[in-house]
Enzyme design. Structure first.
Site, PDB file in Angstrom:
ATOM      1  N   ASP A   7       0.778  -1.164   0.091  1.00  0.00           N
ATOM      2  CA  ASP A   7       0.222  -0.121   0.096  1.00  0.00           C
ATOM      3  C   ASP A   7       0.898   1.353  -0.049  1.00  0.00           C
ATOM      4  O   ASP A   7       2.004   1.193   0.518  1.00  0.00           O
ATOM      5  CB  ASP A   7      -0.897   0.094   1.308  1.00  0.00           C
ATOM      6  CG  ASP A   7      -1.668   1.241   1.470  1.00  0.00           C
ATOM      7  OD1 ASP A   7      -2.539   1.540   0.568  1.00  0.00           O
ATOM      8  OD2 ASP A   7      -1.642   1.769   2.495  1.00  0.00           O
ATOM      9  N   ASP A   9      -0.125   4.827   0.814  1.00  0.00           N
ATOM     10  CA  ASP A   9      -0.155   5.988   1.894  1.00  0.00           C
ATOM     11  C   ASP A   9      -0.377   5.535   3.041  1.00  0.00           C
ATOM     12  O   ASP A   9      -1.255   4.583   3.161  1.00  0.00           O
ATOM     13  CB  ASP A   9      -1.507   6.827   1.342  1.00  0.00           C
ATOM     14  CG  ASP A   9      -1.768   7.902   2.137  1.00  0.00           C
ATOM     15  OD1 ASP A   9      -0.858   8.352   3.114  1.00  0.00           O
ATOM     16  OD2 ASP A   9      -2.920   8.507   2.278  1.00  0.00           O
TER      17      ASP A   9
HETATM   18  P1  B16 Z   1      -6.743   9.847  -4.591  1.00  0.00           P
HETATM   19  P2  B16 Z   1      -3.826   4.050  -0.227  1.00  0.00           P
HETATM   20  C1  B16 Z   1      -5.460   6.120  -0.372  1.00  0.00           C
HETATM   21  O1  B16 Z   1      -4.098   5.704  -0.617  1.00  0.00           O
HETATM   22  C2  B16 Z   1      -5.541   7.077   0.986  1.00  0.00           C
HETATM   23  O2  B16 Z   1      -5.332   6.254   2.050  1.00  0.00           O
HETATM   24  C3  B16 Z   1      -6.954   7.513   1.023  1.00  0.00           C
HETATM   25  O3  B16 Z   1      -7.136   8.598   2.226  1.00  0.00           O
HETATM   26  C4  B16 Z   1      -7.492   8.292  -0.358  1.00  0.00           C
HETATM   27  O4  B16 Z   1      -8.882   8.786  -0.208  1.00  0.00           O
HETATM   28  C5  B16 Z   1      -7.199   7.115  -1.430  1.00  0.00           C
HETATM   29  O5  B16 Z   1      -5.943   6.812  -1.436  1.00  0.00           O
HETATM   30  C6  B16 Z   1      -7.488   7.970  -2.796  1.00  0.00           C
HETATM   31  O6  B16 Z   1      -6.527   8.882  -3.101  1.00  0.00           O
HETATM   32  O7  B16 Z   1      -7.770  10.990  -4.084  1.00  0.00           O
HETATM   33  O8  B16 Z   1      -5.252  10.266  -4.558  1.00  0.00           O
HETATM   34  O9  B16 Z   1      -7.167   9.090  -5.529  1.00  0.00           O
HETATM   35  O10 B16 Z   1      -3.593   4.180   1.429  1.00  0.00           O
HETATM   36  O11 B16 Z   1      -4.575   3.258  -0.721  1.00  0.00           O
HETATM   37  O12 B16 Z   1      -2.279   4.177  -0.995  1.00  0.00           O
HETATM   38 MG    MG Z   2      -2.951   3.202   3.245  1.00  0.00          MG
END
Ligand code: B16
Ligand code: MG
Length: 209
Positions: A7, A9
């Site tokens: 993953d 974030d």
């Molecule tokens: P985006 P991950 C996720 O990343 C985030 O944890 C989440 O907070 C966010 O809403 C989601 O990506 C979508 O992100 O708006 O940049 O498309 O933890 O799956 O790496």
């Molecule tokens: Mg994450």
């Protein structure tokens, strides 16, 4: 085991503060209450689902067009904040552990819900550190659906049972298990009993490999 799927974030980088600031700006503009506790519910959740969670505090019913406009506004703010990221936003421990896993012969992939994953990886100088990137741009269902990890395994050419997913979100651990993969819980998910391994520090992955 042949591959590690990470993953992004909450595992490799920490952009939740930027998500918070960008959603907060949007919510304040709409007069919607939003705080860090609500923000915690957005971890690992897609952009559209995040907006729905924030709109629980909004008494108006918004059209799909308005929702799309709000998501675009939030994403524009978020991307401006992401531009401040540099290679210094990835710890030496993360970089070193990724290198050592690769040297040991494991395939490495990203499995992220974010549509900004490649942009972030470029900013922090990790775009070439992975053999495959599965992200929000190649999926139709978000975690806990297994799609993002199934695709990562396919991109790598590695069978599900030979993949280990590293996740900080409960929904991500559930997604990994639904994909038939092993799951490592770190950060927020280090206390989740569905994870096959629970670690406190990134370098502990070397003990699992
Ligand atoms: P985006 P991950 C996720 O990343 C985030 O944890 C989440 O907070 C966010 O809403 C989601 O990506 C979508 O992100 O708006 O940049 O498309 O933890 O799956 O790496
Ligand atoms: Mg994450």
């Amino acid at each position: 085991m042949k591959a590690f799927i990470f993953d992004l974030d909450g595992v490799i980088v920490f952009t939740d503060k930027f998500h918070y600031q960008a959603w907060k700006k949007m919510a304040d503009g709409m007069g919607i209450y939003f705080d860090e506790i609500i923000n915690n519910r957005l971890r690992g959740v897609s952009r559209a689902e995040s907006l729905e969670i924030i709109l629980e505090k909004c008494d108006q019913k918004l059209t799909d067009e308005k929702k799309a406009e709000l998501m675009e506004e939030k994403n524009n703010t978020y991307r401006e904040l992401l531009k401040t990221m540099t290679p210094a936003d990835v710890t030496d421990t993360v970089r070193d552990t990724l290198n050592r896993l690769r040297e040991a012969g494991y395939k490495l992939a990203i499995g992220s819900s974010s549509k900004n994953a490649k942009f972030i990886l470029e900013r922090v100088g990790l775009i070439d550190a992975f053999d495959a990137i599965s992200d929000g741009t190649n999926i139709t269902h978000s975690k806990p659906d297994p799609e993002v990890f199934v695709k990562a395994g396919e991109f790598l050419g590695v069978e599900a049972e030979e993949c280990v997913v590293v996740e900080d979100a409960y929904a991500g651990i559930d997604a990994a298990k639904a994909a038939g993969m092993k799951a490592v819980g770190i950060g927020d998910a280090s206390g989740y009993d569905r994870a096959d391994y629970r670690i406190q520090a990134f370098e502990e992955l070397l003990g699992i490999a």
